[in-house]
Design a protein around this motif. Sequence first.
Motif, PDB file in Angstrom:
ATOM      1  N   GLU A   1      29.830 -15.400  46.460  1.00 36.24           N
ATOM      2  CA  GLU A   1      30.416 -14.619  47.564  1.00 36.24           C
ATOM      3  C   GLU A   1      32.217 -13.408  46.635  1.00 36.24           C
ATOM      4  N   TRP A   2      32.026 -14.029  45.720  1.00 32.37           N
ATOM      5  CA  TRP A   2      33.050 -13.699  44.871  1.00 32.37           C
ATOM      6  C   TRP A   2      32.236 -11.767  44.542  1.00 32.37           C
ATOM      7  N   ALA A   3      31.200 -11.583  44.287  1.00 36.35           N
ATOM      8  CA  ALA A   3      30.149 -10.574  43.707  1.00 36.35           C
ATOM      9  C   ALA A   3      30.021  -9.721  45.482  1.00 36.35           C
ATOM     10  N   GLY A   4      30.056  -9.855  46.965  1.00 37.54           N
ATOM     11  CA  GLY A   4      30.179  -9.574  48.156  1.00 37.54           C
ATOM     12  C   GLY A   4      31.258  -9.010  48.586  1.00 37.54           C
ATOM     13  N   LYS A   5      32.236  -9.899  48.086  1.00 38.50           N
ATOM     14  CA  LYS A   5      33.505  -9.167  48.153  1.00 38.50           C
ATOM     15  C   LYS A   5      34.106  -8.219  47.395  1.00 38.50           C
ATOM     16  N   LEU A   6      32.751  -8.654  45.804  1.00 38.31           N
ATOM     17  CA  LEU A   6      33.195  -7.304  44.663  1.00 38.31           C
ATOM     18  C   LEU A   6      32.747  -6.141  45.448  1.00 38.31           C
ATOM     19  N   ARG A   7      31.320  -5.923  45.923  1.00 38.30           N
ATOM     20  CA  ARG A   7      31.011  -4.454  46.688  1.00 38.30           C
ATOM     21  C   ARG A   7      31.628  -4.300  47.290  1.00 38.30           C
ATOM     22  N   GLU A   8      32.515  -4.720  48.429  1.00 38.73           N
ATOM     23  CA  GLU A   8      33.617  -4.103  49.243  1.00 38.73           C
ATOM     24  C   GLU A   8      34.293  -3.370  48.742  1.00 38.73           C
ATOM     25  N   ASP A   9      35.103  -4.091  47.670  1.00 40.02           N
ATOM     26  CA  ASP A   9      36.486  -3.687  46.824  1.00 40.02           C
ATOM     27  C   ASP A   9      35.797  -2.587  46.055  1.00 40.02           C
ATOM     28  N   ILE A  10      35.084  -2.226  45.547  1.00 40.79           N
ATOM     29  CA  ILE A  10      34.196  -1.383  44.624  1.00 40.79           C
ATOM     30  C   ILE A  10      33.734  -0.751  45.518  1.00 40.79           C
ATOM     31  N   GLU A  11      33.222   0.185  46.686  1.00 34.01           N
ATOM     32  CA  GLU A  11      33.210   1.069  47.753  1.00 34.01           C
ATOM     33  C   GLU A  11      34.390   1.652  48.023  1.00 34.01           C
ATOM     34  N   ARG A  12      35.453   0.158  48.543  1.00 31.80           N
ATOM     35  CA  ARG A  12      36.115   1.403  48.817  1.00 31.80           C
ATOM     36  C   ARG A  12      37.158   2.673  47.522  1.00 31.80           C
ATOM     37  N   LEU A  13      37.139   1.393  46.725  1.00 32.42           N
ATOM     38  CA  LEU A  13      38.140   2.066  45.616  1.00 32.42           C
ATOM     39  C   LEU A  13      37.135   3.200  45.308  1.00 32.42           C
TER      40      LEU A  13
ATOM     41  N   ASN B   1      44.799 -10.877  29.683  1.00 27.15           N
ATOM     42  CA  ASN B   1      45.332  -9.928  28.842  1.00 27.15           C
ATOM     43  C   ASN B   1      44.051  -8.796  28.572  1.00 27.15           C
ATOM     44  N   SER B   2      44.116  -8.090  28.161  1.00 22.95           N
ATOM     45  CA  SER B   2      43.532  -7.005  27.705  1.00 22.95           C
ATOM     46  C   SER B   2      42.081  -8.236  27.267  1.00 22.95           C
ATOM     47  N   LEU B   3      41.350  -8.105  29.144  1.00 21.11           N
ATOM     48  CA  LEU B   3      40.251  -8.296  29.104  1.00 21.11           C
ATOM     49  C   LEU B   3      39.333  -7.246  29.924  1.00 21.11           C
ATOM     50  N   ALA B   4      38.394  -6.708  28.863  1.00 23.85           N
ATOM     51  CA  ALA B   4      37.624  -6.265  29.924  1.00 23.85           C
ATOM     52  C   ALA B   4      36.434  -6.582  30.715  1.00 23.85           C
ATOM     53  N   PHE B   5      35.559  -6.425  31.844  1.00 25.13           N
ATOM     54  CA  PHE B   5      34.704  -6.461  32.545  1.00 25.13           C
ATOM     55  C   PHE B   5      33.533  -5.704  32.997  1.00 25.13           C
ATOM     56  N   ASN B   6      32.812  -5.703  32.013  1.00 27.74           N
ATOM     57  CA  ASN B   6      31.849  -4.619  32.177  1.00 27.74           C
ATOM     58  C   ASN B   6      30.288  -5.803  33.815  1.00 27.74           C
ATOM     59  N   VAL B   7      30.857  -5.353  34.981  1.00 27.71           N
ATOM     60  CA  VAL B   7      30.371  -6.039  35.928  1.00 27.71           C
ATOM     61  C   VAL B   7      29.016  -4.655  36.739  1.00 27.71           C
ATOM     62  N   THR B   8      28.068  -4.830  36.314  1.00 25.88           N
ATOM     63  CA  THR B   8      27.225  -3.747  36.889  1.00 25.88           C
ATOM     64  C   THR B   8      27.428  -4.034  38.383  1.00 25.88           C
ATOM     65  N   THR B   9      27.323  -2.718  39.084  1.00 25.26           N
ATOM     66  CA  THR B   9      27.407  -2.876  40.714  1.00 25.26           C
ATOM     67  C   THR B   9      26.467  -2.113  41.850  1.00 25.26           C
ATOM     68  N   VAL B  10      25.299  -2.200  40.626  1.00 25.63           N
ATOM     69  CA  VAL B  10      23.979  -1.868  41.752  1.00 25.63           C
ATOM     70  C   VAL B  10      22.881  -2.465  40.248  1.00 25.63           C
ATOM     71  N   ASP B  11      21.666  -1.856  41.234  1.00 23.16           N
ATOM     72  CA  ASP B  11      20.387  -3.182  40.868  1.00 23.16           C
ATOM     73  C   ASP B  11      20.209  -1.694  39.781  1.00 23.16           C
TER      74      ASP B  11
END
Length: 129
Positions: free
Chosen positions: A29-41, A79-89
Amino acid sequence: MSASYDAAEIMGALYGPGLTGLKGALPREWAGKLREDIERLYASALQREGGAIGYGPKRHYAEIHPEEIRGFVEGRRVNSLAFNVTTVDVEADMGAFEIAPGTQWDDAETFEYGMFPPKSLYDRYEARA
């Protein structure tokens, strides 16, 4: 999140090679919200000067702050942690996703946009990848 994780193992990975993978750590469910947020941002970043840095046809780096993504602020303090989240296939013919373990301690102040190391360091990064 139903999985349990060994905090010592995670800390060892972050302080050692600098990366870890936690399959199932984020709910679908969070991944679906992430997609919406990434598209907007992403759309917003494309409209701002310097908001998206091009690195190929329709490919960009866009800095996004965790506060702008639902689910980060509501979660545990980070704090100071990066997430590399692939948002494409991602497909094999797109090329490798390369990681240079241990480079998380590098001083990036001299890097272009604070992200891209100078060519003089390429050999070092390639040797670690």
